[in-house]
Design a protein around this motif. Sequence first.
Motif, mmCIF file in Angstrom:
data_model
loop_
_atom_site.group_PDB
_atom_site.id
_atom_site.type_symbol
_atom_site.label_atom_id
_atom_site.label_comp_id
_atom_site.label_asym_id
_atom_site.label_seq_id
_atom_site.Cartn_x
_atom_site.Cartn_y
_atom_site.Cartn_z
ATOM 1 N N PHE A 101 27.094 23.547 39.249
ATOM 2 C CA PHE A 101 26.654 24.293 38.073
ATOM 3 C C PHE A 101 27.456 23.884 36.838
ATOM 4 O O PHE A 101 26.890 23.694 35.753
ATOM 5 N N LEU A 102 28.763 23.754 36.984
ATOM 6 C CA LEU A 102 29.598 23.349 35.855
ATOM 7 C C LEU A 102 29.199 21.970 35.341
ATOM 8 O O LEU A 102 29.154 21.741 34.126
ATOM 9 N N LYS A 103 28.883 21.058 36.257
ATOM 10 C CA LYS A 103 28.425 19.726 35.851
ATOM 11 C C LYS A 103 27.092 19.836 35.097
ATOM 12 O O LYS A 103 26.883 19.162 34.081
ATOM 13 N N CYS A 104 26.200 20.695 35.586
ATOM 14 C CA CYS A 104 24.899 20.895 34.933
ATOM 15 C C CYS A 104 25.081 21.495 33.541
ATOM 16 O O CYS A 104 24.454 21.040 32.572
ATOM 17 N N LEU A 105 25.920 22.512 33.441
ATOM 18 C CA LEU A 105 26.150 23.171 32.161
ATOM 19 C C LEU A 105 26.809 22.200 31.182
ATOM 20 O O LEU A 105 26.414 22.133 30.006
ATOM 21 N N ARG B 7 19.828 16.712 36.840
ATOM 22 C CA ARG B 7 18.791 17.356 36.005
ATOM 23 C C ARG B 7 17.941 18.307 36.838
ATOM 24 O O ARG B 7 17.567 19.387 36.377
ATOM 25 N N LEU B 8 17.611 17.905 38.056
ATOM 26 C CA LEU B 8 16.837 18.795 38.933
ATOM 27 C C LEU B 8 17.617 20.077 39.228
ATOM 28 O O LEU B 8 17.056 21.179 39.189
ATOM 29 N N ALA B 9 18.900 19.924 39.501
ATOM 30 C CA ALA B 9 19.744 21.096 39.750
ATOM 31 C C ALA B 9 19.839 21.960 38.501
ATOM 32 O O ALA B 9 19.732 23.192 38.567
#
Length: 191
Positions: free
Chosen positions: A55-59, A14-16
Amino acid sequence: MPRNKEFDYQDKLRLARDLFWEKGYQATTMNDLVDALAINRSSIYDSFGNKHDLFLKCLNDYIQEKELSYQNSAGKGVSAIESAIAIIKDVVKTILIDTKTCLSINSTFELSRIDEDVNRLLKQQANNSLKLFESLFIKAQQEGDLSAEKDPTLLAYFIVSNFASLWNADLLFNDKKRLYQLTDFIINVIR
């Protein structure tokens, strides 16, 4: 013996995500991520992969939240047409209270033409949204709340495409009254 992670994976994700959301993918550096997550670079690589993987995990995490939000909004309607309208109104409510633009929309404009993985995730999200609205519109026709002459697939594309337009209108014009008028216009198209 492998070391146990000394941090909460989801919390760091979540922070990322918030950092990517604030700065954009291109402007976010690994040093930024190390600082924001307060873990060392090797822990980031070991737990999340490289910057692109992270980024892909965050998206993907954001997309899952959005899809759940749409499902929850749809559950508010007493009919299929009211469910579709509830989703639209909840999106507008989010636009008005959120200080950040939708991460999917940001990523669409920043990356979808140049990053196949991001494009694939965003297309999957868009297709899921299209299917949701199309199924609601088909059901609304069966319930007699939507004219049989209206094309459920085209209406679904109209709604999903206009979500970006609503965010755009809020960002550029910052006019709550106009945003509500645009929302009413979109809803009137499907009635």
